[in-house]
Structures are given as structure tokens and as C-alpha cells.
Write a protein that holds these residues in place. Structure first.
Motif, PDB file in Angstrom:
ATOM      1  N   ALA A   1      -9.550  -0.119   7.355  1.00  0.00           N
ATOM      2  CA  ALA A   1      -9.891  -1.047   6.263  1.00  0.00           C
ATOM      3  C   ALA A   1     -10.002  -2.690   6.766  1.00  0.00           C
ATOM      4  O   ALA A   1     -10.842  -3.206   6.215  1.00  0.00           O
ATOM      5  CB  ALA A   1      -8.817  -0.903   5.210  1.00  0.00           C
TER       6      ALA A   1
ATOM      7  N   VAL B   1       0.914  -1.005  -0.152  1.00  0.00           N
ATOM      8  CA  VAL B   1      -0.114   0.028  -0.106  1.00  0.00           C
ATOM      9  C   VAL B   1       0.851   1.274   0.132  1.00  0.00           C
ATOM     10  O   VAL B   1       1.752   1.431   0.817  1.00  0.00           O
ATOM     11  CB  VAL B   1      -0.934  -0.025   1.130  1.00  0.00           C
TER      12      VAL B   1
ATOM     13  N   ALA C   1       2.242   4.770   0.878  1.00  0.00           N
ATOM     14  CA  ALA C   1       1.983   5.514   2.185  1.00  0.00           C
ATOM     15  C   ALA C   1       1.523   6.800   1.844  1.00  0.00           C
ATOM     16  O   ALA C   1       2.168   7.829   1.207  1.00  0.00           O
ATOM     17  CB  ALA C   1       3.244   5.391   2.860  1.00  0.00           C
TER      18      ALA C   1
ATOM     19  N   PHE D   1      -2.155  -3.717   7.825  1.00  0.00           N
ATOM     20  CA  PHE D   1      -2.421  -2.556   7.576  1.00  0.00           C
ATOM     21  C   PHE D   1      -2.133  -2.421   6.130  1.00  0.00           C
ATOM     22  O   PHE D   1      -2.154  -1.168   5.629  1.00  0.00           O
ATOM     23  CB  PHE D   1      -1.856  -1.303   8.418  1.00  0.00           C
ATOM     24  N   GLY D   2      -1.403  -3.440   5.353  1.00  0.00           N
ATOM     25  CA  GLY D   2      -0.569  -2.933   4.205  1.00  0.00           C
ATOM     26  C   GLY D   2       0.420  -2.501   4.094  1.00  0.00           C
ATOM     27  O   GLY D   2       1.057  -2.958   2.981  1.00  0.00           O
ATOM     28  N   ARG D   3       0.921  -1.860   5.185  1.00  0.00           N
ATOM     29  CA  ARG D   3       2.426  -1.442   5.197  1.00  0.00           C
ATOM     30  C   ARG D   3       2.797  -1.316   6.807  1.00  0.00           C
ATOM     31  O   ARG D   3       1.730  -1.168   7.446  1.00  0.00           O
ATOM     32  CB  ARG D   3       2.459  -0.267   4.487  1.00  0.00           C
TER      33      ARG D   3
ATOM     34  N   ILE E   1       3.189   0.992   9.848  1.00  0.00           N
ATOM     35  CA  ILE E   1       2.588   1.933  10.413  1.00  0.00           C
ATOM     36  C   ILE E   1       3.160   2.287  11.817  1.00  0.00           C
ATOM     37  O   ILE E   1       3.048   1.629  12.558  1.00  0.00           O
ATOM     38  CB  ILE E   1       1.337   2.022  10.451  1.00  0.00           C
TER      39      ILE E   1
ATOM     40  N   ALA F   1      -6.646  10.049   5.719  1.00  0.00           N
ATOM     41  CA  ALA F   1      -6.373   9.079   4.749  1.00  0.00           C
ATOM     42  C   ALA F   1      -5.728   7.939   5.629  1.00  0.00           C
ATOM     43  O   ALA F   1      -5.872   6.623   5.290  1.00  0.00           O
ATOM     44  CB  ALA F   1      -5.157   9.530   3.913  1.00  0.00           C
ATOM     45  N   TRP F   2      -4.812   8.297   6.579  1.00  0.00           N
ATOM     46  CA  TRP F   2      -4.345   7.177   7.485  1.00  0.00           C
ATOM     47  C   TRP F   2      -5.477   6.465   8.126  1.00  0.00           C
ATOM     48  O   TRP F   2      -5.364   5.102   8.209  1.00  0.00           O
ATOM     49  CB  TRP F   2      -3.267   7.585   8.330  1.00  0.00           C
ATOM     50  N   THR F   3      -6.486   7.228   8.773  1.00  0.00           N
ATOM     51  CA  THR F   3      -7.317   6.405   9.577  1.00  0.00           C
ATOM     52  C   THR F   3      -8.336   5.595   8.634  1.00  0.00           C
ATOM     53  O   THR F   3      -8.820   4.650   8.894  1.00  0.00           O
ATOM     54  CB  THR F   3      -8.346   7.166  10.364  1.00  0.00           C
ATOM     55  N   ARG F   4      -8.463   5.904   7.451  1.00  0.00           N
ATOM     56  CA  ARG F   4      -9.326   5.059   6.412  1.00  0.00           C
ATOM     57  C   ARG F   4      -8.368   3.673   6.132  1.00  0.00           C
ATOM     58  O   ARG F   4      -8.888   2.761   6.137  1.00  0.00           O
ATOM     59  CB  ARG F   4      -9.575   5.873   5.086  1.00  0.00           C
ATOM     60  N   LEU F   5      -7.277   3.925   6.028  1.00  0.00           N
ATOM     61  CA  LEU F   5      -6.334   2.837   5.766  1.00  0.00           C
ATOM     62  C   LEU F   5      -6.162   1.919   7.242  1.00  0.00           C
ATOM     63  O   LEU F   5      -6.535   0.682   6.938  1.00  0.00           O
ATOM     64  CB  LEU F   5      -4.866   3.193   5.642  1.00  0.00           C
TER      65      LEU F   5
END
Length: 325
Positions: free
Chosen positions: A188, A156, A158, A229-231, A233, A181-185
């Protein structure tokens, strides 16, 4: 993540029956929980459970359980006076008793298993403690398998760093666009746990205030794994120097000094392998590493091979990309 929560709960149920379960993953480097799996937990109950932990009202403090030969504890409806507030929060949602198992090994604490039973049912007892304790190695192995299952190179992209402001009432009062944007990530993986962000941020703010009062307190840094988280964080918290009790929480892609200790913990690198990886990240060549550490070229190559094997990296470029992207 919801399916994994159900898998954990279903695996534990034949050993210790329960009505709700939570498995938390942490790592010794930061001494903070960074991801979790939930099953059978409604939003109100989940918030109350987290509130107990973050408000310092948890009946099973990690440091207390860690001192026990067998790190497991139970609490029923008749707990002590100091436990009254925490029991009342959970009782409002029908909880009668709670069991907590710390997941640890020789390296430190890696998380915990929390189980709840409803009021009116048989409370957890010493026999449940005896039965659940042997599950710790398997649960820890499952957490490690989860963290190390993701590709090394982030899947994902960043967003730029974002900032949230948490006030002294533990509410998020301001959020930058990049923080959105981070909270949406972050949400998810847990569409059914949309409520988890607010109590998590409030708890991190509490830690920041405690650390400001006492530098020996746990540092307010959490590093979450890419598998969740996809990456990778990082969450950093710092009280604002403006005369208020507000705390700024920065959310950003974890790299460099933030990521390295956590990364090495989960991939079980030895102290020497950690040294080699740190120097490799600092752009040193294997030949330079041999001189810096006073090792033979053969020994350094053996360490590099072990690092590649443990992390699944195909080579130096992929390994460095994992620590710098």
C-alpha cells in the motif's frame, strides 16, 4: 512514500548531484533494513540494486563502512574484480557510479543513503564523499522523525499471521491467504514499487539460510515501523526441515519481545528507561518496579515521565496498547 523519496533526493541534490537515490531505514536492535524511500529508480534497476545487497555482492558491506572513520564509499565503472558481477547488474540499467553513506551514531547503524549516477556522467569521487558526509545527522533525524510520527496505537487492524515459502531459486512458491492480506498491506505505501516484495523476501530467505549455517550470522528478523505500514510488522524466516532449501517466512503483527528493542531504539529510550518499560509491559505496577530495580518511587516516576515524553504517550494504557496490539 514516493513523495518522501523525492523529498530526500531533492534535499541531497544541491550537495551531491545524482540521477537516482535510495534511503534505507534500519535499527541497531535487529541490524536489518526495514523500510526505504526511492526516487528515480525503475523496477529493473531497483531489483538489480537489491539483488546486489541480498546476494552478498554489495560493494559497500555495512560492517566495512562502519569501520571507516567517515562511513562513506564510492564505486565507479572500473571497480575491482570482486565487484564485477555487481557492477554488471547495475551497468545493464545505465548506472556508471554509486555512492553509499552509512547513517550511524553512538548507538549504532540506522540506515544508509545510496546515490547513483548514469554512465557517461562524471563518476562520484572523493570530493563528493567529503560533501555528503555532513548530511548524515540530518538524514538520520529525518528517518527518526518518520518512524516516530505515527500514532502509538496501530491505525490498521492486523490480519492473522501469514506464511510465504521461498524456494532455493529465490522465488515465492507458496503463500497462505493471510500472507496475501499482509502483502497487500505492505504494498500500500509503495504502489510504484510493487516489485519490492519479492527481492525483499528472497533476501530474508538468504539470511535464514546463512543463520542456519552460522548462528553468529545476522538473525533473520525484520521489524517494520507503523509509520510505513500502518502498524508495526515483524518478518521471521526459518529454513524448513524437509530436506529442501525452502524457507518459511512468517509475517505478523510485531508485539512483545519482537517489538520492544526496536521501539526503544527509535524512541531513544535510555537503558534504564528500557528496563522500566519492559517491566511495565510485563504488567508490573510502578511500586513493583521500584522493588525489582532497587530504585526510589521518585526515580521510577521520573523514568516513566521521560518515557511518556519521548513516545508522546498520554498515559500507561496507551503505552501498553502500543506494545501489545
Amino acid at each position: 512514500m514516493a513523495e518522501l523519496g523525492e523529498v530526500f533526493s531533492r534535499a541531497v541534490a544541491p550537495v551531491v548531484a545524482h540521477d537516482a537515490a535510495r534511503v534505507v531505514g534500519a535499527n541497531p536492535a535487529t541490524r536489518s533494513g526495514s523500510f526505504s524511500f526511492w526516487h528515480g529508480v525503475e523496477p529493473g534497476l531497483g531489483q538489480a540494486w537489491l539483488q546486489n545487497f541480498f546476494a552478498g555482492a554489495d560493494p559497500f558491506p555495512v560492517q566495512d563502512l562502519a569501520r571507516c572513520p567517515v562511513p562513506v564509499g564510492v564505486r565507479g565503472e572500473g571497480g575491482g574484480d570482486g565487484d564485477r558481477g555487481s557492477r554488471r547488474r547495475l551497468a545493464a540499467y545505465g548506472v556508471g557510479s554509486e555512492l553509499r553513506l552509512l547513517l550511524r551514531d553512538a548507538r549504532g547503524v540506522w540506515g544508509s543513503l545510496g546515490l547513483l549516477r548514469a554512465q557517461g556522467g562524471r563518476p562520484f569521487d572523493e570530493q563528493d564523499m567529503i560533501r555528503v558526509a555532513p548530511l548524515a545527522p540530518a538524514l538520520l533525524a529525518a528517518l527518526r522523525a518518520h518512524v516516530t510520527s505515527s500514532p502509538l496505537v496501530p491505525a490498521v487492524a492486523a490480519p492473522p499471521p501469514g506464511v510465504l515459502i521461498v524456494d532455493d531459486g529465490h522465488a515465492i512458491r507458496a503463500t497462505t491467504p493471510h500472507a496475501h492480506a499482509w502483502t497487500r498491506l505492505m504494498r500500500a505505501p509503495w504502489p510504484h514499487l510493487h516489485w519490492i516484495i519479492e527481492p525483499f523476501m528472497a533476501g530474508l530467505a538468504r539470511k535464514a539460510r546463512a543463520h542456519a549455517r552460522d548462528p553468529c550470522a545476522t538473525r533473520p528478523l525484520v521489524v517494520g515501523p507503523a509509520a510505513s505500514f500502518g502498524r508495526w510488522i515483524a518478518f521471521q524466516a526459518e529454513p524448513l526441515d524437509d530436506g529442501t532449501a525452502d524457507v518459511a517466512i512468517t509475517v505478523l503483527a510485531a508485539t512483545g519481545d519482537q517489538l520492544l528493542p526496536t521501539f526503544c531504539d527509535w524512541y531513544q529510550l535510555t537503558p534504564r528507561e528500557r528496563q522500566v518499560l519492559a517491566l511495565l509491559r510485563d504488567t508490573m505496577t510502578p511500586k513493583q518496579i521500584t522493588r525489582r530495580l532497587g530504585l526510589s518511587a521518585h526515580t521510577v516516576n521520573d523514568h516513566l515521565k521521560a518515557i511518556h515524553r519521548k513516545t508522546g504517550a498520554s498515559g500507561r494504557d496507551e503505552l501498553l496498547a502500543a506494545l501489545t496490539n
